[in-house]
Write a protein that holds these residues in place. Structure first.
Motif, short mmCIF file in Angstrom:
data_model
loop_
_atom_site.label_atom_id
_atom_site.label_comp_id
_atom_site.label_asym_id
_atom_site.label_seq_id
_atom_site.Cartn_x
_atom_site.Cartn_y
_atom_site.Cartn_z
N UNK A 20 0.77 -1.01 0.04
CA UNK A 20 -0.07 0.08 0.02
C UNK A 20 0.87 1.14 0.08
N UNK A 102 -13.30 -5.20 -2.69
CA UNK A 102 -12.91 -4.57 -1.34
C UNK A 102 -13.35 -3.20 -0.94
N UNK B 272 -14.79 -0.83 15.24
CA UNK B 272 -15.14 -1.50 14.27
C UNK B 272 -15.24 -2.92 14.60
N UNK B 302 -10.86 -10.37 9.51
CA UNK B 302 -11.97 -10.01 8.83
C UNK B 302 -11.68 -8.85 7.80
N UNK B 304 -11.59 -5.78 5.34
CA UNK B 304 -11.98 -4.38 5.77
C UNK B 304 -11.60 -4.08 7.15
N UNK B 305 -11.14 -4.80 7.94
CA UNK B 305 -10.81 -4.52 9.15
C UNK B 305 -9.19 -4.34 9.41
N UNK B 315 -9.33 2.19 3.13
CA UNK B 315 -9.72 0.86 2.38
C UNK B 315 -8.69 0.02 2.83
N UNK B 316 -8.07 0.01 4.06
CA UNK B 316 -7.41 -1.25 4.41
C UNK B 316 -8.20 -2.31 4.90
N UNK B 317 -7.15 -3.43 5.10
CA UNK B 317 -7.89 -4.60 5.67
C UNK B 317 -7.82 -5.74 4.53
N UNK B 318 -7.31 -5.59 3.48
CA UNK B 318 -7.28 -6.66 2.57
C UNK B 318 -6.11 -7.74 2.60
N UNK B 322 -6.18 -11.87 1.48
CA UNK B 322 -5.23 -12.51 0.35
C UNK B 322 -4.74 -13.70 0.83
N UNK B 367 -23.41 -8.02 3.16
CA UNK B 367 -22.79 -6.97 3.11
C UNK B 367 -21.52 -6.93 2.13
N UNK B 368 -21.22 -8.31 1.71
CA UNK B 368 -19.86 -8.35 0.66
C UNK B 368 -18.62 -8.43 1.54
N UNK B 369 -18.64 -8.13 2.76
CA UNK B 369 -17.31 -8.31 3.49
C UNK B 369 -16.86 -9.66 3.53
N UNK B 371 -15.59 -12.84 5.39
CA UNK B 371 -15.84 -13.30 6.60
C UNK B 371 -15.08 -14.69 6.89
N UNK B 380 -20.10 -14.67 12.50
CA UNK B 380 -19.33 -14.01 13.71
C UNK B 380 -20.37 -13.88 14.88
#
Lengths: 116, 419
Positions: A20, A102, B272, B302, B304-305, B315-318, B322, B367-369, B371, B380
Motif C-alpha cells: 500500500x 474490497x 469496528x 476479517x 476491511x478490518x 480501504x485497508x484490511x485486504x 489475500x 454486506x459483501x465483506x 468473513x 461472527x
C-alpha cells in the motif's frame, strides 16, 4: 471531449508492485486526486515485464477513486488498464477484482453487541 | 549431565528482566517466558530439549517453551554452554526452526556484547530427513558445529531461502524496487532455481499469486509491528513427487491484538471490532477460556478490518483476506489422501490460529465483506472453534509468526527445457 490522461507504472519500479505505501506514494506523485477530477479517462500503462501487482498496491493507488465512484461501472469508465491478455489472465484481472470489490464494501463495524 | 527442561525453570511471579543494551528481539522472546525464571543461576550447561513435534503450526506451546528457554540463558549468570538436543524430534516446521535459529544468533550476540564466553553444542535428530532439513536451515551453522557442516556436494543439493529486513535498506525513492520487493523477487528466483533442476518452472499465475501473498504478509509486518525486524524464509523440497513448499514469515514487535488495543477506545478501528469482541465477552466466551486478544485477533482477520483504518473511507484490511484466500486455493488444488495436507498457522501474542481448510473465508451475502468466523455457520455472532483458535495462556510470542506449508502441484508448473 474529456481529456484522457496516461500514467506509467514503470515510473515506480517493477517488475512487481506490492504494498500500500508504494501505491499511495504513486497516487500522490502522479497527482491522481486532481487528475480524476479533471480527466474523463485515466489510462494506467502496465509495463510488459510486470508479472505481479497485489491488491494492496492497487488500493493505495486507486482505492479513493473506487470509493468515490461508488460502483464498478463508474470506476472502470474512469480508469482503464493497458496490459497484455497474458498479464490480465495471470494477475491483473484478479487484483483489480479484489481491489474493487474490497473498496466497495461499506466499512461498518463487525456484528455483535454494541456498548450502551 | 542430563538436565530436563523443567529443571531449568521454577514458577515464580516475577516481572521479566529487561537488560539494557540487549537486543530488543531477545528481550521480547524473554518476555514470552513471563512468570518463569531460571531455577538455578549455578548451571553452567544450559541444556534445551527440543520437543518431538517442533512446530509453530501444530505445537505452538512446545515451540514457545523451547525458544524462551534458550533466550532465558541470557539471564543465567553462570551458564557458559548452550546444548540443544534435537535427537527426539520426529516432525518439524520451518517457522519453528528459523525462529530458534534467530534466537540462538541473538543469544550469541548478547554473550559477545557482554564479553562472556559461550560454547554451543548440540545433538542432531536421529531422523535423517530432519537432520538434513536442520543442516540446510542453518542452526548447525549458527551453532558453528563444524564437524556437522555439509560437504560442498551436499550443500549444493540443499536450498533454503532466507532474507531479513534491514532498516538501512529502506529506499526513499519509489521509482526503484524497494527492499521488500527485492526480497520477493529473490524468493521467486529461489523457487525457480529449485524447480529448474527438475525442468520445471512456476507458471505466470502461480508466480503472481505467490508474490501477492508473500507481499501482503510482509506489508503487514512492516506496517503493524512497530519494528523493522521481519524475516522471510522459504524451503522447497523437490525430493518427492509432490513438491512441498514451506514459507515462514515472522516479525518481532507489536502483536496483532496489541495493534488494536493501543488505539483509543473511540477510534474508528476499535469501534469496528468492539461489537464482535464485546458481544462474545458478554456471553461468557472469555470466562470459558478464550481471551480478549483471541477475539481481537480473529476480528483483525476479517475483510476491511485494520488497525490503520481511520474513517469509513479508508480501504485497508485486504491483506489477511489475500493470505487466507491463497491458502484456500492451495487446499483446493490438493487432494487430501490421508497423508500430508496444506496447513497454515498464525501465532501472535498468546493467540494461535490454525488453518487446515476446515473453515473458509467467504463473502457475506448481505454486506459483501469477506468473513471467516471459524465455526460451521461462518457466523461472527457464534464464537470461534476453540480447536482452531486457541489461547496459549501464559505462553506468548511477542510479534507475529505466519507459517504455511503447501504443495506446488502440476497445475502451477510449466515444463522448461534446461538442456
Amino acid at each position: 471531449m474529456a481529456e484522457v490522461s496516461s500514467v506509467k507504472l514503470r515510473d515506480f519500479g517493477g517488475p512487481i508492485y506490492v504494498g500500500r505505501p508504494k501505491g499511495e506514494a504513486a497516487r500522490k506523485l502522479l497527482g491522481l486526486d486532481s487528475l480524476e477530477k479533471s480527466c474523463g479517462r485515466i489510462s494506467v500503462v502496465v509495463p510488459s515485464d510486470a508479472y505481479a501487482i497485489n491488491s494492496s498496491f492497487l488500493l493505495g493507488m486507486i482505492g479513493p477513486a473506487i470509493k468515490r465512484a461508488g460502483n464498478r461501472d463508474a470506476f472502470f469508465s474512469l480508469y482503464a488498464f493497458e496490459a497484455s491478455p497474458e498479464q490480465y489472465d495471470a494477475f491483473l484481472t484478479a487484483a483489480l477484482e479484489d481491489a474493487v470489490s474490497h473498496a466497495l464494501v461499506e466499512n461498518k463495524p463487525l456484528p455483535g453487541k454494541r456498548r450502551r | 549431565m542430563f538436565a530436563l527442561s523443567a529443571q531449568n525453570f521454577r514458577k515464580k511471579q516475577t516481572a521479566p528482566h529487561v537488560h539494557v543494551g540487549r537486543s530488543e528481539s531477545l528481550n521480547l522472546v524473554i518476555r514470552g517466558a513471563f512468570g518463569r525464571r531460571p531455577f538455578s543461576n549455578r548451571l553452567r550447561e544450559w541444556k534445551v530439549i527440543v520437543p518431538t513435534d517442533f512446530s509453530v503450526i501444530r505445537n505452538p506451546e512446545g515451540f514457545i517453551d523451547t525458544v524462551t528457554e534458550i533466550a532465558c540463558m541470557a539471564e543465567a549468570e553462570k551458564a557458559q554452554t548452550l546444548y540443544i538436543d534435537h535427537s527426539g524430534v520426529k516432525s518439524i516446521d520451518l517457522a519453528a526452526e528459523v525462529v530458534l535459529d534467530r534466537v540462538v544468533e541473538d543469544l550469541i550476540s548478547d554473550f559477545g556484547r557482554r564479553h562472556k564466553p559461550l560454547l554451543t553444542r548440540g545433538k542432531l535428530p536421529d531422523d535423517k530427513n530432519i537432520q538434513t532439513y536442520l543442516r540446510a536451515i542453518g542452526l548447525i551453522d549458527a551453532l558453528k558445529i563444524k564437524s556437522h557442516l555439509l560437504s560442498d556436494e551436499e550443500l549444493a543439493g540443499l536450498k533454503v531461502f532466507s532474507r531479513q529486513s534491514k532498516a538501512a535498506a529502506r529506499l526513499n525513492r519509489i521509482d526503484v524496487t524497494d527492499f521488500k520487493e527485492a526480497v520477493l523477487l529473490r524468493l521467486v528466483d529461489y523457487l525457480e532455481k529449485c524447480l529448474a533442476a527438475h525442468n520445471r518452472a512456476l507458471n505466470a499465475k502461480a508466480k503472481a499469486e505467490l508474490i501477492e501473498y508473500a507481499g501482503e504478509i510482509l506489508g503487514n509486518a512492516e506496517d503493524h509491528s512497530g519494528m523493522d525486524d521481519w524475516t522471510v524464509v522459504g524451503y522447497l523440497d523437490t525430493t518427492n513427487e509432490v513438491h512441498w513448499c514451506d514459507l515462514a514469515i515472522f516479525n518481532y514487535g507489536t502483536t496483532i491484538a496489541q495493534s488494536f488495543e493501543a488505539l483509543p477506545p473511540d477510534s474508528f478501528a476499535r469501534k469496528s471490532i468492539e461489537p464482535y469482541v464485546e458481544g462474545h465477552a458478554s456471553r461468557g466466551v472469555i470466562r470459558m477460556g478464550r481471551s480478549r486478544s483471541d477475539l481481537i485477533t480473529v476480528a483483525a482477520l476479517q475483510g476491511n478490518i485494520s488497525s490503520k483504518n481511520r474513517t469509513e473511507a479508508d480501504t485497508r484490511g485486504r491483506g489477511s483476506v489475500d493470505l487466507i484466500e491463497f491458502f484456500q486455493r492451495m487446499v483446493d488444488s490438493f487432494e487430501i489422501n490421508g497423508g500430508a495436507h496444506p496447513e497454515m498457522a498464525i501465532l501472535s501474542g498468546s493467540t494461535h490460529i490454525y488453518f487446515d481448510g476446515t473453515y473458509r473465508m467467504k463473502a457475506d451475502a448481505q454486506t459483501g465483506r469477506s468473513i471467516i468466523a471459524f465455526n460451521a455457520e461462518n457466523d461472527l455472532m457464534i464464537p470461534p472453534d476453540s480447536l482452531h483458535v486457541r489461547d496459549l495462556g501464559r505462553r506468548r510470542f511477542n510479534g507475529c509468526i505466519i507459517g504455511i506449508r503447501f504443495p506446488i502441484t502440476d497445475a502451477q508448473l510449466v515444463e522448461v527445457n534446461n538442456g
